[in-house]
Design a protein around this motif. Structure first.
Motif, PDB file in Angstrom:
ATOM      1  N   ALA A  99      -3.242  10.056   2.723  1.00  0.00           N
ATOM      2  CA  ALA A  99      -2.820  10.226   1.327  1.00  0.00           C
ATOM      3  C   ALA A  99      -2.368   8.920   0.681  1.00  0.00           C
ATOM      4  CB  ALA A  99      -1.733  11.288   1.197  1.00  0.00           C
ATOM      5  N   ALA A 100      -3.028   7.852   1.016  1.00  0.00           N
ATOM      6  CA  ALA A 100      -2.749   6.565   0.375  1.00  0.00           C
ATOM      7  C   ALA A 100      -3.838   6.289  -0.664  1.00  0.00           C
ATOM      8  CB  ALA A 100      -2.704   5.451   1.404  1.00  0.00           C
ATOM      9  N   MET A 101      -3.691   5.201  -1.401  1.00  0.00           N
ATOM     10  CA  MET A 101      -4.604   5.003  -2.513  1.00  0.00           C
ATOM     11  C   MET A 101      -4.735   3.536  -2.907  1.00  0.00           C
ATOM     12  SD  MET A 101      -4.230   6.650  -6.239  1.00  0.00           S
ATOM     13  CE  MET A 101      -5.663   7.107  -7.164  1.00  0.00           C
ATOM     14  N   HIS A 103      -5.985   1.723  -6.301  1.00  0.00           N
ATOM     15  CA  HIS A 103      -6.359   2.067  -7.663  1.00  0.00           C
ATOM     16  C   HIS A 103      -6.540   0.807  -8.503  1.00  0.00           C
ATOM     17  CE1 HIS A 103      -6.180   3.957 -11.613  1.00  0.00           C
ATOM     18  NE2 HIS A 103      -6.459   5.081 -10.999  1.00  0.00           N
ATOM     19  N   GLY A 106      -5.542   1.572 -14.970  1.00  0.00           N
ATOM     20  CA  GLY A 106      -4.284   2.221 -15.334  1.00  0.00           C
ATOM     21  C   GLY A 106      -4.189   3.636 -14.800  1.00  0.00           C
ATOM     22  N   ILE A 107      -2.954   4.065 -14.577  1.00  0.00           N
ATOM     23  CA  ILE A 107      -2.750   5.426 -14.077  1.00  0.00           C
ATOM     24  C   ILE A 107      -1.507   6.003 -14.761  1.00  0.00           C
ATOM     25  CG2 ILE A 107      -1.441   4.690 -12.030  1.00  0.00           C
ATOM     26  CD1 ILE A 107      -3.017   6.944 -10.533  1.00  0.00           C
ATOM     27  N   GLN A 108      -1.604   7.246 -15.190  1.00  0.00           N
ATOM     28  CA  GLN A 108      -0.478   7.832 -15.903  1.00  0.00           C
ATOM     29  C   GLN A 108       0.491   8.521 -14.947  1.00  0.00           C
ATOM     30  OE1 GLN A 108       1.873   7.702 -18.457  1.00  0.00           O
ATOM     31  NE2 GLN A 108      -0.087   7.036 -19.239  1.00  0.00           N
ATOM     32  N   ASN A 109      -0.027   9.460 -14.161  1.00  0.00           N
ATOM     33  CA  ASN A 109       0.828  10.182 -13.225  1.00  0.00           C
ATOM     34  C   ASN A 109       0.217  10.162 -11.844  1.00  0.00           C
ATOM     35  OD1 ASN A 109       3.151  11.370 -14.617  1.00  0.00           O
ATOM     36  ND2 ASN A 109       1.570  12.313 -15.883  1.00  0.00           N
ATOM     37  N   ILE A 110       1.008   9.834 -10.861  1.00  0.00           N
ATOM     38  CA  ILE A 110       0.500   9.852  -9.489  1.00  0.00           C
ATOM     39  C   ILE A 110       1.532  10.499  -8.575  1.00  0.00           C
ATOM     40  CG2 ILE A 110       1.259   7.452  -9.087  1.00  0.00           C
ATOM     41  CD1 ILE A 110      -1.233   7.303  -7.184  1.00  0.00           C
ATOM     42  N   ASP A 111       1.039  11.358  -7.686  1.00  0.00           N
ATOM     43  CA  ASP A 111       1.914  12.070  -6.762  1.00  0.00           C
ATOM     44  C   ASP A 111       1.228  12.134  -5.395  1.00  0.00           C
ATOM     45  OD1 ASP A 111       3.333  13.961  -5.305  1.00  0.00           O
ATOM     46  OD2 ASP A 111       3.918  15.074  -7.094  1.00  0.00           O
ATOM     47  N   LEU A 112       1.745  11.413  -4.450  1.00  0.00           N
ATOM     48  CA  LEU A 112       1.171  11.404  -3.102  1.00  0.00           C
ATOM     49  C   LEU A 112       2.190  11.945  -2.116  1.00  0.00           C
ATOM     50  CD1 LEU A 112      -0.264   7.746  -3.089  1.00  0.00           C
ATOM     51  CD2 LEU A 112      -1.402   9.804  -3.870  1.00  0.00           C
ATOM     52  N   GLU A 113       1.726  12.780  -1.207  1.00  0.00           N
ATOM     53  CA  GLU A 113       2.642  13.337  -0.207  1.00  0.00           C
ATOM     54  C   GLU A 113       1.943  13.436   1.134  1.00  0.00           C
ATOM     55  OE1 GLU A 113       4.453  17.057  -1.277  1.00  0.00           O
ATOM     56  OE2 GLU A 113       5.252  17.351   0.729  1.00  0.00           O
TER      57      GLU A 113
ATOM     58  N   SER B  23       1.008   7.863   2.243  1.00  0.00           N
ATOM     59  CA  SER B  23       1.426   7.973   0.839  1.00  0.00           C
ATOM     60  C   SER B  23       1.791   6.634   0.198  1.00  0.00           C
ATOM     61  CB  SER B  23       2.614   8.916   0.687  1.00  0.00           C
ATOM     62  OG  SER B  23       2.339  10.158   1.231  1.00  0.00           O
ATOM     63  N   SER B  24       1.024   5.615   0.487  1.00  0.00           N
ATOM     64  CA  SER B  24       1.283   4.314  -0.140  1.00  0.00           C
ATOM     65  C   SER B  24       0.241   4.052  -1.223  1.00  0.00           C
ATOM     66  CB  SER B  24       1.226   3.203   0.901  1.00  0.00           C
ATOM     67  OG  SER B  24       2.135   3.467   1.926  1.00  0.00           O
ATOM     68  N   VAL B  26      -1.662   0.959  -3.649  1.00  0.00           N
ATOM     69  CA  VAL B  26      -1.937  -0.406  -4.109  1.00  0.00           C
ATOM     70  C   VAL B  26      -2.524  -0.233  -5.501  1.00  0.00           C
ATOM     71  CG1 VAL B  26      -3.238  -2.521  -3.736  1.00  0.00           C
ATOM     72  CG2 VAL B  26      -2.369  -1.268  -1.775  1.00  0.00           C
ATOM     73  N   ASP B  30      -1.647  -0.641 -14.782  1.00  0.00           N
ATOM     74  CA  ASP B  30      -0.364  -0.135 -15.264  1.00  0.00           C
ATOM     75  C   ASP B  30      -0.172   1.315 -14.827  1.00  0.00           C
ATOM     76  OD1 ASP B  30       0.495  -2.415 -17.041  1.00  0.00           O
ATOM     77  OD2 ASP B  30      -1.516  -2.007 -17.827  1.00  0.00           O
ATOM     78  N   HIS B  33       4.053   7.217 -14.342  1.00  0.00           N
ATOM     79  CA  HIS B  33       5.032   7.829 -13.449  1.00  0.00           C
ATOM     80  C   HIS B  33       4.473   7.887 -12.035  1.00  0.00           C
ATOM     81  CE1 HIS B  33       7.528  11.395 -12.017  1.00  0.00           C
ATOM     82  NE2 HIS B  33       8.371  10.406 -12.211  1.00  0.00           N
ATOM     83  N   ALA B  35       5.170   9.042  -8.011  1.00  0.00           N
ATOM     84  CA  ALA B  35       5.983   9.791  -7.046  1.00  0.00           C
ATOM     85  C   ALA B  35       5.287   9.744  -5.691  1.00  0.00           C
ATOM     86  CB  ALA B  35       6.152  11.232  -7.510  1.00  0.00           C
ATOM     87  N   ALA B  37       5.806  10.494  -1.548  1.00  0.00           N
ATOM     88  CA  ALA B  37       6.690  11.104  -0.560  1.00  0.00           C
ATOM     89  C   ALA B  37       6.027  11.115   0.808  1.00  0.00           C
ATOM     90  CB  ALA B  37       7.021  12.537  -0.977  1.00  0.00           C
TER      91      ALA B  37
END
Lengths: 151, 59
Positions: A99-101, A103, A106-113, B23-24, B26, B30, B33, B35, B37
């Motif tokens: 669950a890494a990334m 990118h 631009g990114i508005q919302n990101i949620d990784l778990e 969950s990292s 790079v 821009d 938000h 998040a 975890a």
């Protein structure tokens, strides 16, 4: 707000795995989730009976509730870009995992778990002098004698 | 409060990364938000002998 442009000349990645992605371009929202039970076993073969035993909800780490994130403070932000470019010559990454990334843009919302549970399963006690560190499981299950074991 | 940012030219040479894991992120760009975890469990109790791989609480 005028979006900034990201410019990357060269990307070299060897592996991308387990809910990870590489994204080139702008993103509004992205969510990724990964869970894993990593068993370090002495024997190289997988025992099919483990299929029924290894259930994610049986381990607390997969059921525990994620602490709520602190809501972002509403701040009026104005940003000016001059010139509106982020330039990177090259990106060299060996591995992107769990669950890494990566990118670009631009990114508005990101949620990784991600949640990982490690289990080390030994055939015999690796440290007989210090039994206290090895809590023998009270679960009474037929102990499988390893094949070709001496004595 | 009014937060004002003026971005000038941002130029980076070469990025060399061994691993991006658990969950990292790079990010070249821009973000609004973010998040991230991660829960990772490797306490001494994970060490088992034999084939009893289920947690002790599930008896």
């Amino acid at each position: 707000m005028i979006p900034r442009t990201s410019e990357v000349n060269h990307i070299h990645i060897r592996s991308v795995l387990f809910s990870s992605i590489v994204n080139v371009g702008d993103t509004d929202e992205h969510t990724a989730f990964s869970r894993a039970i990593a068993i370090q076993k002495y024997e190289p073969e997988f025992n099919p009976t483990l299929n029924n035993l290894l259930d994610f909800p049986r381990y607390q780490i997969f059921t525990m509730v994620r602490p709520p994130a602190i809501p972002p403070k509403e701040v009026v932000m104005e940003s000016y870009h001059d010139p509106a470019f982020i330039k990177v010559n090259s990106i060299d990454i060996f591995g992107i995992s769990t669950a890494a990334m990566l990118h670009i843009g631009g990114i508005q919302n990101i949620d990784l778990e991600s949640r990982v549970k490690h289990v080390r399963d030994y055939r015999t006690n690796p440290d007989p002098k210090n039994l206290s560190i090895v809590p023998f499981a009270t679960v009474s299950r037929k102990h499988r004698e390893p094949k070709g074991r001496e004595e | 409060m009014k937060f004002q940012v003026i971005n000038h030219d941002l130029s980076i040479g070469d990025l060399k990364i061994v691993g991006v894991s658990i969950s990292s992120l790079v990010l070249v760009g821009d973000a609004g938000h973010i998040a991230l975890a991660a829960a990772f469990d490797t306490p001494p109790e994970t060490l088992t002998v034999g084939t009893a791989l289920v947690p002790l609480s599930v008896v």
